[in-house]
Write a protein that holds these residues in place. Structure first.
Motif, PDB file in Angstrom:
ATOM      1  N   ALA A  60       3.156  10.322  -9.335  1.00  0.00           N
ATOM      2  CA  ALA A  60       2.443  10.690 -10.558  1.00  0.00           C
ATOM      3  C   ALA A  60       1.776  12.056 -10.415  1.00  0.00           C
ATOM      4  O   ALA A  60       1.798  12.880 -11.338  1.00  0.00           O
ATOM      5  N   ALA A  61       1.171  12.304  -9.219  1.00  0.00           N
ATOM      6  CA  ALA A  61       0.535  13.604  -8.992  1.00  0.00           C
ATOM      7  C   ALA A  61       1.565  14.730  -9.002  1.00  0.00           C
ATOM      8  O   ALA A  61       1.325  15.803  -9.575  1.00  0.00           O
ATOM      9  N   ASP A  62       2.711  14.493  -8.372  1.00  0.00           N
ATOM     10  CA  ASP A  62       3.771  15.508  -8.366  1.00  0.00           C
ATOM     11  C   ASP A  62       4.278  15.786  -9.775  1.00  0.00           C
ATOM     12  O   ASP A  62       4.548  16.941 -10.133  1.00  0.00           O
ATOM     13  N   GLU A  63       4.407  14.720 -10.565  1.00  0.00           N
ATOM     14  CA  GLU A  63       4.894  14.909 -11.934  1.00  0.00           C
ATOM     15  C   GLU A  63       3.879  15.678 -12.771  1.00  0.00           C
ATOM     16  O   GLU A  63       4.242  16.556 -13.570  1.00  0.00           O
ATOM     17  N   ARG A  64       2.580  15.362 -12.592  1.00  0.00           N
ATOM     18  CA  ARG A  64       1.551  16.118 -13.330  1.00  0.00           C
ATOM     19  C   ARG A  64       1.576  17.590 -12.935  1.00  0.00           C
ATOM     20  O   ARG A  64       1.450  18.475 -13.789  1.00  0.00           O
ATOM     21  N   GLU A  65       1.738  17.832 -11.629  1.00  0.00           N
ATOM     22  CA  GLU A  65       1.792  19.224 -11.171  1.00  0.00           C
ATOM     23  C   GLU A  65       3.021  19.936 -11.725  1.00  0.00           C
ATOM     24  O   GLU A  65       2.955  21.106 -12.111  1.00  0.00           O
ATOM     25  N   ARG A 108       0.826  -1.211   0.000  1.00  0.00           N
ATOM     26  CA  ARG A 108       0.000   0.000   0.000  1.00  0.00           C
ATOM     27  C   ARG A 108       0.861   1.262   0.000  1.00  0.00           C
ATOM     28  O   ARG A 108       0.532   2.246  -0.673  1.00  0.00           O
ATOM     29  N   LEU A 109       1.963   1.221   0.751  1.00  0.00           N
ATOM     30  CA  LEU A 109       2.857   2.379   0.797  1.00  0.00           C
ATOM     31  C   LEU A 109       3.488   2.629  -0.565  1.00  0.00           C
ATOM     32  O   LEU A 109       3.613   3.773  -1.007  1.00  0.00           O
ATOM     33  N   SER A 110       3.871   1.532  -1.239  1.00  0.00           N
ATOM     34  CA  SER A 110       4.451   1.674  -2.574  1.00  0.00           C
ATOM     35  C   SER A 110       3.441   2.262  -3.553  1.00  0.00           C
ATOM     36  O   SER A 110       3.776   3.141  -4.359  1.00  0.00           O
ATOM     37  N   GLU A 111       2.188   1.790  -3.469  1.00  0.00           N
ATOM     38  CA  GLU A 111       1.151   2.345  -4.344  1.00  0.00           C
ATOM     39  C   GLU A 111       0.916   3.819  -4.044  1.00  0.00           C
ATOM     40  O   GLU A 111       0.730   4.625  -4.965  1.00  0.00           O
ATOM     41  N   ALA A 112       0.926   4.159  -2.749  1.00  0.00           N
ATOM     42  CA  ALA A 112       0.731   5.570  -2.387  1.00  0.00           C
ATOM     43  C   ALA A 112       1.876   6.435  -2.914  1.00  0.00           C
ATOM     44  O   ALA A 112       1.650   7.546  -3.417  1.00  0.00           O
ATOM     45  N   HIS A 113       3.112   5.911  -2.810  1.00  0.00           N
ATOM     46  CA  HIS A 113       4.260   6.658  -3.342  1.00  0.00           C
ATOM     47  C   HIS A 113       4.146   6.827  -4.858  1.00  0.00           C
ATOM     48  O   HIS A 113       4.462   7.898  -5.405  1.00  0.00           O
ATOM     49  N   GLN A 114       3.697   5.772  -5.530  1.00  0.00           N
ATOM     50  CA  GLN A 114       3.548   5.870  -6.980  1.00  0.00           C
ATOM     51  C   GLN A 114       2.489   6.898  -7.354  1.00  0.00           C
ATOM     52  O   GLN A 114       2.678   7.701  -8.281  1.00  0.00           O
ATOM     53  N   ARG A 115       1.350   6.859  -6.627  1.00  0.00           N
ATOM     54  CA  ARG A 115       0.298   7.842  -6.919  1.00  0.00           C
ATOM     55  C   ARG A 115       0.771   9.258  -6.630  1.00  0.00           C
ATOM     56  O   ARG A 115       0.504  10.186  -7.401  1.00  0.00           O
ATOM     57  N   GLN A 116       1.488   9.419  -5.490  1.00  0.00           N
ATOM     58  CA  GLN A 116       1.993  10.743  -5.162  1.00  0.00           C
ATOM     59  C   GLN A 116       3.018  11.211  -6.177  1.00  0.00           C
ATOM     60  O   GLN A 116       3.039  12.384  -6.569  1.00  0.00           O
TER      61      GLN A 116
END
Length: 399
Positions: A195-200, A185-193
């Protein structure tokens, strides 16, 4: 046993049972041969064989069909208890059967309480059968009771130890499984974060480069079209500025595409931040015909600091061009003991800072915050605007 650990314990018991099956079948066969060859012929021998056959049949069904609704583990253990009592009464190999099947109480009992219960019933049935056969004699107390209790005591100790090991192993396996789920779950959260940081980051780069460039092109094109008849030379300069801005936008677009999936700031030409800002200010003054008063200290900064200062300058100048209605812009770049400061002021119409909802100021704040810096905006209606960007020393060393 808890619900979480029960499946793990069941797996342990199933593995142990499979290993014990081969031994049990050999011992059952040896007991049957012993009954046939050593017991005297007669009804007692046949009854003993029948009791052993019932145990073997139940065990075979339980082994072959573990989910059978008729022969469940409790049914098998109950038949085993009755068979031990009958064999003890007949005096035919009950001790051998007792020792051979001793692990079954722990394998099929599922819980220590159930295992101890069936083991106690088996002990009682064995002693009762022997008592009925021998009576209250010295042989009964000296051999049967003592030997049976010793075997039972050893079986109880081994069984309790095995259950303790299983509980520890199950708890350890449960903790490992929970840790793996948490890590996933932590790895998925890091991946989502990420991706969000990269989009921003990409959105900020597009706003600070392409969007500002297109806005400049629109303003310059409108001015060139309006002044083409009255001042062709100025319109020609504006068209050249449009061409240069379009080329820069094209280069920025290619750079953004090339850096896709590679987090980090966009490319800025190497060199002194002072030279980079001065070129930007000269282009702005030429395009807008505003007075630009620049006091730029000669500083060498790292790439991230240079980019942040340039983007803040571009955004501030774009806001002056679009909203301020100013005639003069002041830009000061200086190194302080606590970091590098960039101050941009204008004498325009100003605005209410608390009511500003644009992406530009928020993007500047986030960009500076990533470097440990801060953005201070001071403005009021009719009094112009002051933008102060500060980046601490950790990010303003020499490149």
């Amino acid at each position: 046993m808890t619900t979480a650990t029960a499946p793990l314990a069941d797996t342990f018991w199933a593995t142990s049972l499979r290993r014990w099956n081969a031994v049990c079948w050999v011992l059952f066969g040896a007991m049957a041969v012993g009954l046939v060859t050593t017991a005297p012929p007669g009804g007692s021998s046949y009854r003993s064989l029948a009791l052993l056959a019932c145990v073997v049949l139940c065990y075979a069904v339980l082994d072959r069909f573990p989910g059978n609704p008729v022969v469940r583990p409790q049914v098998y253990l109950s038949v085993l208890v009755l068979a031990l009592g009958g064999l003890a009464y007949a005096g035919s190999s009950y001790a051998a059967l007792f020792m051979v099947t001793l692990p079954h109480y722990w394998m099929f009992g599922r819980t220590p309480r159930a295992s101890m219960g069936f083991l106690g019933l088996a002990t009682g049935a064995t002693l009762a059968g022997s008592l009925l056969r021998q009576g209250w004699s010295a042989e009964f107390f000296g051999e049967t009771v003592v030997s049976t209790l010793i075997v039972v005591a050893v079986g109880v100790l081994i069984g309790l130890w095995a259950h303790a090991v299983v509980e520890q192993s199950s708890e350890r396996a449960r903790l490992i499984e929970e840790l793996e789920r948490t890590q996933a779950r932590l790895s998925e959260a890091h991946q989502r974060q990420g991706a969000a940081d990269e989009r921003e980051r990409i959105a900020r780069e597009i706003h600070d480069t392409l969007a500002q460039g297109f806005a400049s092109i629109v303003v310059l094109a409108e001015a060139a079209r309006a002044g083409m008849a009255e001042d062709p030379e100025r319109s020609a300069r504006q068209l050249r500025s449009i061409e240069a801005t379009a080329r820069e936008n094209l280069a920025e677009a290619r750079e953004l595409v090339a850096s896709a999936g590679q987090p980090g700031p966009g490319r800025v030409a190497s060199g002194s931040v002072t030279q980079t800002l001065r070129r930007t200010l000269d282009r702005f003054a030429e395009d807008t015909q505003l007075v630009v008063d620049a006091d730029l200290a000669d500083l060498d900064c790292d790439q991230q600091t240079r980019i942040a200062l340039l983007r803040c300058t571009q955004e501030s100048l774009a806001n002056v061009r679009k909203h301020a209605g100013a005639s003069t812009v002041g830009v000061v770049l200086v190194r302080r003991p606590y970091g590098v400061e960039l101050e941009i002021t204008d004498d325009g119409t100003g605005f209410v800072v608390g009511e500003s909802a644009g992406f530009g100021l928020d993007g500047m704040r986030k960009r500076l915050a990533e470097l440990g810096g801060r953005l201070t905006v001071t403005s009021s209606v009719g009094d112009g605007t002051r933008i102060l960007a500060m980046i601490p020393p950790a990010h303003e060393g020499e490149a």
